[in-house]
Design a protein around this motif. Structure first.
Motif, short mmCIF file in Angstrom:
data_model
loop_
_atom_site.label_atom_id
_atom_site.label_comp_id
_atom_site.label_asym_id
_atom_site.label_seq_id
_atom_site.Cartn_x
_atom_site.Cartn_y
_atom_site.Cartn_z
N UNK A 211 40.53 20.99 46.11
CA UNK A 211 41.46 21.40 45.05
C UNK A 211 41.09 20.79 43.71
N UNK A 212 40.36 19.67 43.74
CA UNK A 212 39.95 19.04 42.49
C UNK A 212 38.58 19.53 42.02
N UNK A 213 37.92 20.31 42.86
CA UNK A 213 36.61 20.84 42.48
C UNK A 213 36.79 21.95 41.45
N UNK A 214 35.94 22.01 40.44
CA UNK A 214 36.01 23.13 39.49
C UNK A 214 35.79 24.46 40.21
N UNK A 215 36.44 25.50 39.71
CA UNK A 215 36.32 26.81 40.34
C UNK A 215 34.86 27.26 40.42
N UNK A 220 29.91 28.50 43.59
CA UNK A 220 28.51 28.19 43.87
C UNK A 220 28.34 27.75 45.32
N UNK A 221 29.28 26.93 45.80
CA UNK A 221 29.22 26.45 47.19
C UNK A 221 29.42 27.57 48.20
N UNK A 222 30.01 28.68 47.78
CA UNK A 222 30.29 29.80 48.68
C UNK A 222 29.64 31.09 48.17
N UNK A 223 28.44 30.95 47.62
CA UNK A 223 27.81 32.08 46.93
C UNK A 223 27.46 33.25 47.87
N UNK A 224 27.31 32.97 49.17
CA UNK A 224 26.96 34.07 50.08
C UNK A 224 28.07 35.10 50.22
N UNK A 349 37.68 25.58 50.52
CA UNK A 349 37.61 26.42 49.32
C UNK A 349 38.25 27.79 49.52
N UNK A 350 38.77 28.05 50.72
CA UNK A 350 39.22 29.40 51.07
C UNK A 350 40.39 29.88 50.21
N UNK A 351 41.29 28.97 49.82
CA UNK A 351 42.46 29.39 49.05
C UNK A 351 42.05 30.03 47.73
N UNK A 352 41.13 29.42 47.01
CA UNK A 352 40.70 29.95 45.71
C UNK A 352 39.76 31.13 45.88
N UNK A 353 38.74 30.97 46.71
CA UNK A 353 37.66 31.96 46.80
C UNK A 353 38.16 33.27 47.41
N UNK A 354 38.91 33.21 48.52
CA UNK A 354 39.38 34.44 49.17
C UNK A 354 40.36 35.20 48.29
N UNK A 355 41.17 34.48 47.53
CA UNK A 355 42.11 35.16 46.65
C UNK A 355 41.41 35.81 45.46
N UNK A 356 40.41 35.16 44.90
CA UNK A 356 39.62 35.78 43.83
C UNK A 356 38.91 37.03 44.35
N UNK A 357 38.43 36.94 45.58
CA UNK A 357 37.80 38.08 46.25
C UNK A 357 38.77 39.26 46.31
#
Length: 423
Positions: A211-215, A220-224, A349-357
Motif C-alpha cells: 500500500x505504500x508502494x508507488x502505483x 512495473x512489478x506486475x507488468x505481465x 498489489x492486487x487491490x490497485x492493479x486489478x481495479x485499474x485493469x
C-alpha cells in the motif's frame, strides 16, 4: 501442518464466496438490470429517453473506483463489503417504504447513483482482490467455474419462474415481491461475508503490503498482466457483445431464432463450466491457446452466416451450432481471463492493479460497444455484395480484418506471458 490448515480455511472461504455470489445476478437484475427496466416502464412510466439515460449512467459510475482505490487501499476488504451490503439494503428498504408516486426521474436517478456507488465501494473494488487471496494456482479454475455455474443456474431458474409470475406488464405487488427477494439475497450475502471474516485466512499483511508502494512501481512489478489486458481488449474489439444485435438487425433473423440463440447460449455456457475449470487448472497455457483459437473460429462462423430466409432449415441449424458454441466460448473466456488476471498479479498489489485493469475494461467496453453499434447500423443498409443467401457487409469486413490481426496478437501475448505465474 500450517499449510494444510491454511488450505482448509481457504476452501471454507471459497464455499462462502460461492454462497455470497449465488444471489448477486438476481439482485443486480432486479435493482439495476432488466427487471428494473420493467419497473421503470410499467410502474413508474418513464419515457424511453429517461430509461436509456439511467442505463447508460450505471456502468459509468464504475469510474468512481479510480479515486476510491487510492483512498481505500490498505483497508479491510471484508469490512468494506459489509458496509456496502448494509447501504444496498437501505436502498431496497427505501424503495419498499416510500410511495412510488414521489419517484420522478431525478429522484430515482439520484437513488440509483447512490446505490451504484455502494456497489463499487464494496464488491466492485474488493471482490476480485479478495478472491485472489482465498484461491491458489491449483484450484482457481475449478473455484471460478463452480461459482459461475451456481449463480448462472440459479439465475436461469429465477428468470424461468419470473416468466410465470409476471404477465404482460409488471404491477406494484410483483416488483415489491422481487424487492423482498433481493433483500433476502442481501441478508444471505451479509451472512456469508461474516463467515469469511470469522475464518480469516486473509493475513493482516495482505491489507497493508504494497500500500505504500508507488502505483507506477506496482504496475512495473506486475507488468505481465498488461499482456492479459491486451488479450481482453482484443475480445472486446471483435464485437462479441453485439452478436445478438447483429443477428437481428443486419442478418434479419426472426425473434424466435434469436430467442433460441439466447436460450442455448446460456445452456451451453452453464453446462460447460465444470469441465472448463478442471481443464484450465491442469494446463492453463495450452487451454488458453485453445480457447483463443476456438473464439477466432467462432467469429469466422459468424462471418459465414447466411441472410435469414423464412422457412429455411439451414438457418435453424446454424443458430443451434452458433449459440451452443457461443455459450461455451463466453464461459471459457470469462474463466480464462479471470485466472490469467489472478495468476499474473501479486497478492499485495492486487487491490490497485486489478481495479485499474477493470476501469480500463469498462472504458473500452463503452467505446467498443458504441463503435460496433455504429458499424452494425451501417451494415444493415450498406452490404458490399450478396451472393445467394450470403452477404459481405461492413461488420463482416471489419471482423475479418480483426480476426487476421488477432491471430498474430494471440501468438505474441502467450509468448510474452510465458506462463511464469505468481501464487
Amino acid at each position: 501442518m500450517e499449510s494444510i490448515n491454511i488450505n482448509s480455511e481457504k476452501k471454507y472461504c471459497q464455499k462462502q464466496a460461492i454462497i455470497f455470489n449465488s444471489f448477486n445476478q438476481i439482485i443486480t437484475n432486479t435493482l439495476t438490470g432488466d427487471i428494473m427496466v420493467l419497473f421503470l416502464t410499467d410502474i413508474l412510466l418513464f419515457q424511453t429517453v429517461n430509461i436509456t439515460f439511467i442505463l447508460s449512467l450505471i456502468p459509468l459510475i464504475a469510474l468512481v473506483r479510480l479515486p476510491l482505490i487510492f483512498i481505500l487501499r490498505g483497508s479491510n476488504k471484508v469490512k468494506m463489503i459489509e458496509i456496502s451490503i448494509i447501504a444496498k439494503a437501505v436502498f431496497v428498504a427505501t424503495l419498499l417504504s416510500i410511495p412510488w408516486s414521489l419517484l420522478g426521474v431525478r429522484k430515482y436517478t439520484a437513488l440509483i447513483i447512490i446505490y451504484q456507488i455502494a456497489v463499487e465501494f464494496g464488491v466492485g473494488i474488493c471482490w476480485q482482490p479478495l478472491m485472489k487471496e482465498i484461491t491458489s494456482i491449483s484450484d482457481r479454475g475449478q473455484f471460478f467455474s463452480r461459482m459461475r455455474f451456481v449463480f448462472m443456474s440459479l439465475n436461469t431458474v429465477f428468470v424461468f419462474l419470473l416468466a410465470f409470475f409476471v404477465g404482460d406488464t409488471m404491477n406494484i405487488f410483483q416488483y415489491k415481491a422481487l424487492l423482498y427477494v433481493s433483500l433476502f439475497g442481501l441478508l444471505i450475502q451479509f451472512y456469508a461475508i461474516k463467515k469469511i471474516e470469522k475464518k480469516q485466512v486473509i493475513f493482516e499483511s495482505n491489507y497493508y503490503n504494497g500500500t505504500n508502494k508507488p502505483l507506477l512501481q506496482q504496475l512495473i512489478d506486475n507488468k505481465k498482466i498488461l499482456w492479459a489486458l491486451i488479450l481482453d481488449l482484443m475480445f472486446l474489439c471483435i464485437g462479441f457483445t453485439l452478436n445478438v444485435v447483429y443477428l437481428k438487425t443486419t442478418l434479419g433473423y426472426s425473434s424466435k431464432l434469436v430467442t433460441l440463440y439466447i436460450t442455448l447460449n446460456n445452456l451451453g455456457g452453464t453446462l460447460s463450466l465444470p469441465l472448463l475449470g478442471k481443464l484450465l487448472d491442469r494446463n492453463l497455457h495450452k487451454g488458453s491457446k485453445c480457447i483463443c483459437k476456438l473464439y477466432l473460429i467462432y467469429m469466422m462462423i459468424l462471418v459465414m452466416l447466411p441472410i435469414y430466409t423464412s422457412g429455411n432449415i439451414i438457418n435453424v441449424i446454424f443458430i443451434i451450432m452458433l449459440s451452443l458454441l457461443s455459450g461455451v466460448i463466453a464461459s471459457s473466456i470469462y474463466l480464462m481471463m479471470t485466472i490469467l488476471q489472478h495468476n499474473l498479479v501479486k497478492t499485495e498489489d492486487s487491490f490497485m492493479v486489478l481495479n485499474l485493469y477493470q476501469i480500463i475494461i469498462y472504458v473500452a467496453t463503452f467505446i467498443s460497444t458504441n463503435m460496433f453499434g455504429i458499424i452494425i447500423n451501417n451494415s444493415r443498409d450498406n452490404r458490399v455484395s450478396t451472393i445467394y443467401s450470403f452477404s459481405l457487409d461492413l461488420f463482416k469486413c471489419v471482423n475479418v480484418f480483426l480476426i487476421l490481426c488477432s491471430t498474430v496478437i494471440v501468438k505474441i501475448v502467450f509468448h510474452k506471458i510465458n506462463m511464469n505465474y505468481k501464487t
